[in-house]
Design an enzyme around this catalytic site. Structure first.
Site, PDB file in Angstrom:
ATOM      1  N   HIS A 153       0.829  -1.217   0.000  1.00  0.00           N
ATOM      2  CA  HIS A 153       0.000   0.000   0.000  1.00  0.00           C
ATOM      3  C   HIS A 153       0.861   1.265   0.000  1.00  0.00           C
ATOM      4  CE1 HIS A 153      -3.735  -2.260   0.692  1.00  0.00           C
ATOM      5  NE2 HIS A 153      -3.011  -3.022   1.485  1.00  0.00           N
TER       6      HIS A 153
ATOM      7  N   ASN B  89     -10.334  -3.072   1.877  1.00  0.00           N
ATOM      8  CA  ASN B  89      -9.996  -2.979   0.455  1.00  0.00           C
ATOM      9  C   ASN B  89     -11.241  -2.614  -0.344  1.00  0.00           C
ATOM     10  OD1 ASN B  89      -7.167  -3.709   0.381  1.00  0.00           O
ATOM     11  ND2 ASN B  89      -7.764  -5.807   0.845  1.00  0.00           N
TER      12      ASN B  89
END
Length: 482
Positions: free
Chosen positions: A54, A126
């Site tokens: 990320h 997510n």
């Protein structure tokens, strides 16, 4: 020739590369599993200073407003009707580095920090309701397969398919990834999910299992593979730019917050394991319940201070919300705060973007970059009037577990398998054009020059297990004879 056994970094033979130690097949993980701890701790320290995963992202600040009464499910203050809670939402890609393109085919992180009156509450999710794996011992291996080779430092589609085809539990998530949902048009035009199963408990001590759904009020829009590739070249920061500009012009994006609620006892004999992160709960069994809405309405004043140093962790809980025995979630409870201690420093929660709005009365002391100095007494217990614990606030968060200490996959429920939910996505969710694009996206990815002929055969077998028509389309595109 027999392969040599794998070891930890001290040379000890590893009992399992893919299974963590738990209390029975379905119970929580054990801190004594030093093989898992060492593996995750080392993984968290692989990059300086960007996030290991990320890394590329962006975000904005906003507010959650609860419009419905869900107090019969949770006593959490932020989810009481009429409550307004400030928040930070960070979007990201998963595998790419800090300078990678926003529109690459990848899941998108959807991490929310709620600044509640009882401390920060983080949902680290997510834009997909599921994930590639179900045991945290596989996580670093999965990410390594998506990153760069050791020899030439190039991304390698062959090793991605090598991992995926050897782990059929990935089929549901890879199916999502290979549709146009793998390339969302903007962050504003995608749903978010808590993905994991969590526990809610109410004032009476009644417990429920929940899943979070954040439905984009802008609608869902995706890019085709061709559009995504074009934007990679034209504007690698396309998603970051879009969010910033939308908020600057007052076009504030919003999401409707919904939950699925499962009665506590249902989990024991539900037709598949409800704690399996590769599965979704069918809506006909557990329909979505509206909670409220959150809106993003303020851009950061300093991107590094407020976004790059933002630290999200699923262990940030508030009374009324607790963990489930989801093994991936259990692993993340350690992994996330540990990586923040490494990447930002042990006092990362003193940074303004991470600091709670509620008072901090901790007995933690000193450490690098401490500036919120604790007054005496600095130990517990004490007779000097220091703060004391409040176990009554968490009285209902526990539940009975038992079993032998094992390294085992989850026990199978009667309808547990790796391909049926991916098959449902293909058969009942995707349109004909979306199925065509999915085949094309798979063929394009598996046609990279480094993907071997043997691997292409495994790719075809993988997708044939999902659906024969899907496998046939991939086989034709890759030129693999059935």
């Amino acid at each position: 020739m027999t392969a040599p056994y794998s070891t930890d970094d001290a040379g000890h033979p590893v009992p399992s590369d893919g299974l963590s130690q738990s209390v029975g097949p379905n119970g929580p993980l054990l801190l004594q599993d030093h093989f898992l701890i060492q593996k995750m701790a080392h993984f968290n320290r692989e990059r300086v200073p960007e996030r290991v995963v990320h890394a590329k992202g962006g975000g904005a600040f906003g507010e959650l407003e609860v419009t419905e009464d869900v107090s019969k499910y949770t006593k959490a203050d932020l989810f009481q009707k009429g409550k307004k809670t400030p928040l930070l939402l960070r979007f990201s890609t998963v595998a790419g580095e800090l300078g990678s393109a926003d529109t690459a085919r990848d899941p998108r992180g959807f991490a929310i920090k709620f600044y509640t009156e009882h401390g920060n509450y983080d949902i680290v999710g997510n834009n997909t309701p599921i994930f590639f794996i179900r045991d945290p011992s596989k996580f670093s291996d999965f990410i390594h397969s998506q990153k760069r080779r050791a020899d030439n430092q190039l991304r390698d589609n062959n090793m991605q398919w090598d991992f995926w085809t050897l782990n059929p539990e990935s089929a549901h998530q890879v199916s999502f990834l290979m549709t146009d949902r793998g390339t969302p048009r903007t962050w504003r035009h995608m749903h978010g999910y808590g993905s994991h199963t969590f526990m809610w408990y109410n004032e009476a001590g009644e417990r429920f299992w929940v899943k979070y759904h954040f439905r984009s009020d802008q609608g869902v829009e995706n890019l085709t593979a061709e559009e995504a590739k074009r934007l990679e070249a034209e504007d690698p920061d396309f998603h970051r730019r879009d969010l910033w500009q939308a908020i600057e012009r007052g076009d504030n994006p919003s999401w409707t917050v919904k939950v699925q609620v499962m009665p506590f006892e249902d989990a024991k004999d539900y037709r598949f394991n409800p704690f399996d992160l590769t599965k979704v709960w069918p809506h006909e069994d557990y329909p979505e319940i509206t909670v409220g809405k959150f809106t993003l309405n303020r851009n950061p004043k300093n991107y590094f201070a407020e976004i790059e140093q933002a630290a999200f962790e699923p262990s940030n809980l508030v009374p009324g919300i607790a963990m489930s025995p989801d093994k991936m979630l259990q692993g993340r409870l350690f992994s996330y705060p540990d990586t923040h201690r490494y990447r930002i420093g042990p006092n990362y929660n003193q940074l303004p973007v991470n600091a709670p709005v509620s008072p901090v009365r901790s007995y933690n002391l000193d450490g690098p970059m401490t500036y919120q100095n604790q007054a005496d007494p600095v130990y517990a217990p004490n007779t000097a009037g220091g703060p004391t614990e409040a176990p009554e606030l968490y009285a209902a968060e526990g539940f009975e577990v038992g079993g032998e200490m094992v390294r085992s996959a989850y026990e199978l429920h009667k309808e547990d398998d790796d391909f049926s939910q991916a098959r449902t996505l293909w058969e009942k969710v995707l349109t004909e054009s979306e199925r065509t694009n999915m085949v094309g996206n798979i063929v394009g990815h598996a046609s990279a020059p480094e993907v071997t002929d043997d691997m292409k055969k495994r790719v075809v077998e993988y997708w044939t297990n999902v659906h024969p028509d899907l496998g046939a389309g991939v086989a034709k595109g890759l030129g693999v004879q059935s």
